[in-house]
Scaffold this motif. Structure first.
Motif, PDB file in Angstrom:
ATOM      1  N   VAL A  13      77.238  80.111 -24.176  1.00 40.44           N
ATOM      2  CA  VAL A  13      76.253  81.135 -24.520  1.00 40.44           C
ATOM      3  C   VAL A  13      76.898  82.106 -25.506  1.00 40.44           C
ATOM      4  N   GLY A  14      76.120  82.517 -26.499  1.00 42.33           N
ATOM      5  CA  GLY A  14      76.645  83.408 -27.523  1.00 42.33           C
ATOM      6  C   GLY A  14      75.800  84.650 -27.712  1.00 42.33           C
ATOM      7  N   THR A  15      75.673  85.073 -28.961  1.00 42.32           N
ATOM      8  CA  THR A  15      75.029  86.346 -29.274  1.00 42.32           C
ATOM      9  C   THR A  15      73.501  86.298 -29.238  1.00 42.32           C
ATOM     10  N   SER A  16      72.918  85.112 -29.167  1.00 39.19           N
ATOM     11  CA  SER A  16      71.473  84.982 -28.947  1.00 39.19           C
ATOM     12  C   SER A  16      71.253  84.739 -27.460  1.00 39.19           C
ATOM     13  N   ALA A  17      70.262  85.390 -26.890  1.00 33.98           N
ATOM     14  CA  ALA A  17      69.997  85.249 -25.454  1.00 33.98           C
ATOM     15  C   ALA A  17      69.762  83.789 -25.098  1.00 33.98           C
ATOM     16  N   GLY A  18      70.558  83.289 -24.166  1.00 30.59           N
ATOM     17  CA  GLY A  18      70.420  81.907 -23.711  1.00 30.59           C
ATOM     18  C   GLY A  18      69.671  81.849 -22.400  1.00 30.59           C
ATOM     19  N   THR A  19      68.589  81.079 -22.353  1.00 26.62           N
ATOM     20  CA  THR A  19      67.830  80.925 -21.113  1.00 26.62           C
ATOM     21  C   THR A  19      68.619  80.039 -20.162  1.00 26.62           C
ATOM     22  N   VAL A  20      68.957  80.593 -19.013  1.00 30.91           N
ATOM     23  CA  VAL A  20      69.688  79.848 -17.987  1.00 30.91           C
ATOM     24  C   VAL A  20      68.707  79.195 -17.032  1.00 30.91           C
ATOM     25  N   GLY A  81      77.445  90.314  -6.951  1.00 29.75           N
ATOM     26  CA  GLY A  81      78.286  90.905  -5.915  1.00 29.75           C
ATOM     27  C   GLY A  81      77.797  90.687  -4.500  1.00 29.75           C
ATOM     28  N   GLY A  82      77.274  89.519  -4.191  1.00 29.67           N
ATOM     29  CA  GLY A  82      76.817  89.224  -2.835  1.00 29.67           C
ATOM     30  C   GLY A  82      75.372  89.591  -2.572  1.00 29.67           C
ATOM     31  N   GLY A  83      74.728  90.300  -3.511  1.00 28.89           N
ATOM     32  CA  GLY A  83      73.324  90.642  -3.356  1.00 28.89           C
ATOM     33  C   GLY A  83      72.438  89.469  -3.718  1.00 28.89           C
ATOM     34  N   LYS A  84      71.197  89.536  -3.345  1.00 29.44           N
ATOM     35  CA  LYS A  84      70.240  88.469  -3.661  1.00 29.44           C
ATOM     36  C   LYS A  84      69.189  89.023  -4.617  1.00 29.44           C
ATOM     37  N   LEU A  85      68.594  88.132  -5.394  1.00 31.25           N
ATOM     38  CA  LEU A  85      67.554  88.496  -6.334  1.00 31.25           C
ATOM     39  C   LEU A  85      66.416  87.505  -6.168  1.00 31.25           C
ATOM     40  N   VAL A  86      65.200  88.000  -6.023  1.00 29.01           N
ATOM     41  CA  VAL A  86      64.024  87.129  -5.896  1.00 29.01           C
ATOM     42  C   VAL A  86      63.324  87.072  -7.245  1.00 29.01           C
ATOM     43  N   LEU A  87      63.046  85.853  -7.701  1.00 31.68           N
ATOM     44  CA  LEU A  87      62.310  85.637  -8.937  1.00 31.68           C
ATOM     45  C   LEU A  87      61.012  84.920  -8.612  1.00 31.68           C
ATOM     46  N   GLN A  88      59.940  85.303  -9.312  1.00 26.49           N
ATOM     47  CA  GLN A  88      58.646  84.675  -9.112  1.00 26.49           C
ATOM     48  C   GLN A  88      58.346  83.726 -10.261  1.00 26.49           C
ATOM     49  N   GLU A  89      57.319  82.884 -10.067  1.00 22.64           N
ATOM     50  CA  GLU A  89      57.016  81.873 -11.084  1.00 22.64           C
ATOM     51  C   GLU A  89      56.891  82.505 -12.463  1.00 22.64           C
ATOM     52  N   THR A  90      57.406  81.822 -13.438  1.00 29.90           N
ATOM     53  CA  THR A  90      57.487  82.163 -14.863  1.00 29.90           C
ATOM     54  C   THR A  90      58.555  83.206 -15.201  1.00 29.90           C
ATOM     55  N   ASP A  91      59.221  83.822 -14.211  1.00 30.74           N
ATOM     56  CA  ASP A  91      60.322  84.723 -14.528  1.00 30.74           C
ATOM     57  C   ASP A  91      61.448  83.930 -15.186  1.00 30.74           C
ATOM     58  N   VAL A  92      62.181  84.579 -16.083  1.00 27.37           N
ATOM     59  CA  VAL A  92      63.233  83.915 -16.842  1.00 27.37           C
ATOM     60  C   VAL A  92      64.524  84.714 -16.718  1.00 27.37           C
ATOM     61  N   LEU A  93      65.627  84.024 -16.435  1.00 26.76           N
ATOM     62  CA  LEU A  93      66.937  84.655 -16.382  1.00 26.76           C
ATOM     63  C   LEU A  93      67.712  84.240 -17.629  1.00 26.76           C
TER      64      LEU A  93
END
Length: 113
Positions: A13-20, A81-93
Motif C-alpha cells: 500500500v502506498g500514497t493512494s488509499a488502498g481498499t483492504v 489495540g484489542g478493541g473491536k470495530l463493527v462494519l455494516q454492509e458497503t462499509d469500506v476499510l
C-alpha cells in the motif's frame, strides 16, 4: 446466522488509499485485528480510514481511525489495540501511507451473514 472467520491481506500500500476490505451485502463484519507492516528500511506514517455510506436512519460519515501513525523501519503497528470495530454492509476499510509501496496489511475479521 453464520459466523465466518477470515483474514484479508493487501501488499505494498502506498500514497493512494488502498481498499483492504468492503463489507458484502447482507453482512455485518466484526474487525478483530488490523496490523500494518512497514516493508521499507525507513520510518513511515500510516492512516486507516473507514468509509461508511450505510443506508439507514443514522448519520454515517467517513472517519480516520488512525492518522499518520508512525511505523518504524521494518516494524509493525497493531491499530485497534484489542478493541473491536463493527462494519455494516458497503462499509469500506482503507489504508494509506506517506511513502510509496511501503505498507503490508493483515486484517482479521468475522463475517456474520
Amino acid at each position: 446466522m453464520a459466523n465466518t472467520f477470515k483474514v484479508k491481506t493487501k501488499a505494498a500500500v502506498g500514497t493512494s488509499a488502498g481498499t483492504v476490505y468492503t463489507v458484502p451485502s447482507s453482512t455485518t463484519t466484526v474487525v478483530l485485528g488490523l496490523i500494518l507492516g512497514n516493508v521499507t528500511g525507513s520510518a513511515i506514517n500510516g492512516t486507516v480510514t473507514v468509509e461508511s455510506n450505510t443506508n439507514d436512519t443514522e448519520t454515517n460519515v467517513d472517519v480516520e481511525l488512525v492518522t499518520n501513525a508512525p511505523i518504524p523501519a521494518g516494524g509493525s503497528l497493531e491499530t485497534l489495540g484489542g478493541g473491536k470495530l463493527v462494519l455494516q454492509e458497503t462499509d469500506v476499510l482503507k489504508v494509506t501511507s506517506d511513502t510509496a509501496s511501503s505498507i503490508d496489511v493483515a486484517l482479521s475479521i468475522m463475517e456474520i451473514t
